[in-house]
Motif scaffolding. Structure first.
Motif: not given
Length: 432
Positions: A34, A162, A219-221
């Protein structure tokens, strides 16, 4: 009330940061997917911002000269471009910082980049069509400034979310280097693209903005901060008070404000290229590339040999070199000397901004990052955009050479004054 420390000095400072356990190697940072998406998005978006800003300045000055304005009038209009971008930043910066501390930071960045794509596309169409009126460019510059007002605090605050805490100092260092490298390489690339055509430069800027937006989608977070209690005004006030009371934060960002506000000779490069050194658009590209060369060399050194001691003194020394190089550039009548002075100027600026950004990030707790970044961004914008305006006004009355010399001497005086006024900043030692 917020559960943040009421005394900014109770936050661990760069002088006494606690040791963190865990893997802090570069390999560990590269495993943070991320963060890599974010780093790439921020780098290419900053490149795009700088290319677009440089191209707007070149186009305005060129159109002004081609439509009958003299050198002084053209320089003044060039300065007005900076003012047009600063006005929305001034009015929106604090609101943007509070928004970044309350809402999803990735969504804010994505929306701001969308605005920038619209601006770049519109400017490209104007340039391609041969439109010679200046007012549409100034109108788009205002919208461009509004987008940047929200992009800067959201991006500054999102990076530290992140990575694990042990990796934060390394992530901050690489974020600072990427931002500053893009901020100096971008204008150089913009100058070279201007030599092809302004439409080409604006098209490249739009493409880079689009790439940045696509990277953000990876970005998944979660990038939504923990919302602090209180009204919007309470949170804004809290950020202002923290920035004012923490002398490392306030001293470093105000030093940058006044040094660059006075010493921003790069804003006058279109004037020097066309009417002082007589090197045209091709020479303008070389002059714009010179600070990037110096900054890139210094960035490579900093990436492999991080500053660990005497950070404050090194920052003041770098700002002094910046001012001296600006004076040399103003006095130079030779292209090679002007290029050399700009390269030194860029390298010194890299050292200064790298130390300043690392210090500010280290001493600021996460729930405050958006608001502190907004204040810092407001100061940076004031130094850059108002610096362009100041340079344009000074050139109107002193001529471009006199304006550059005046700004360089002013930066040197500011360095001495701030070293005396902010002993905490001068004594800042460790960047870890």
């Amino acid at each position: 009330m917020s559960d943040l420390p009421s005394d900014p000095d109770s936050v661990p400072s760069a002088l006494e940061a606690p040791k963190q356990e865990g893997d802090t190697s570069m390999r560990a940072l590269l495993r943070q997917t991320d963060f890599l998406f974010f780093w790439t998005a921020r780098f290419v978006a900053t490149l795009a911002v700088q290319i677009q800003g440089v191209t707007i300045g070149w186009q305005v000055y060129t159109l002004a000269r081609e439509t009958g304005h003299n050198e002084g009038q053209g320089a003044f209009l060039l300065g007005m471009v900076g003012l047009a971008q600063f006005i929305p930043l001034f009015f929106l910066a604090l609101t943007a910082g509070e928004t970044a501390d309350r809402h999803d930071r990735r969504a804010i960045m994505t929306a701001a980049i969308g605005v920038d794509i619209v601006c770049a596309g519109s400017l490209g169409l104007l340039a391609w069509s041969g439109h010679t009126a200046l007012w549409p460019i100034f109108a788009i510059a205002v919208l461009f400034g509004a987008g940047r007002a929200f992009l800067s605090p959201a991006s500054s605050a999102m990076g530290p979310m992140l990575v694990p805490r042990p990796l934060l100092p390394r992530a901050i260092a690489w974020n600072s280097l990427s931002w500053q490298s893009a901020s100096i390489i971008g204008p150089a690339l913009g100058g070279l693209l201007c030599a092809i055509s302004p439409a080409t430069a604006f098209g490249a800027s739009a493409g880079l903005f689009l790439l940045g937006g696509l990277c953000l989608l990876g970005i998944r977070q979660s990038t939504k901060p923990v919302v602090q209690p209180g009204s919007r005004w309470t949170l804004i006030k809290e950020g202002l008070v923290y920035t004012w009371r923490n002398k490392i934060v306030f001293g470093s960002i105000s030093l940058d404000l006044f040094a660059v506000l006075l010493g921003g000779a790069t804003a006058l490069l279109p004037v020097f290229a066309r009417d002082v050194l007589h090197v045209g658009a091709e020479g303008f590209g070389i002059l714009r590339a010179a600070p990037a060369v110096g900054a890139t060399v210094v960035a490579v050194v900093l990436a492999s040999h991080q500053i660990r001691r005497r950070a404050g003194l090194l920052m003041f020394g770098a700002v002094a070199v910046f001012g001296a190089a600006t004076v040399v550039f103003g006095l130079s009548q030779w292209m090679w000397l002007s290029v050399a002075a700009l390269a030194v100027l860029g390298g010194a600026d890299m050292v200064s901004v790298y130390i300043r950004q690392t210090l500010v990030q280290l001493v600021t707790p996460d729930p405050m990052r958006g608001r502190v970044a907004a204040v810092s961004g407001l100061f940076i914008s004031a130094s850059n955009e108002l610096g362009e305006f100041e340079s344009g006004v000074a050139a109107r009355f002193l001529g471009p050479v006199g304006a550059a010399i005046f700004g360089g001497v002013g930066a040197l005086l500011v360095t001495g004054a701030w070293a005396r006024m902010f002993p905490e900043l001068r004594k800042a030692d460790r960047l870890e």
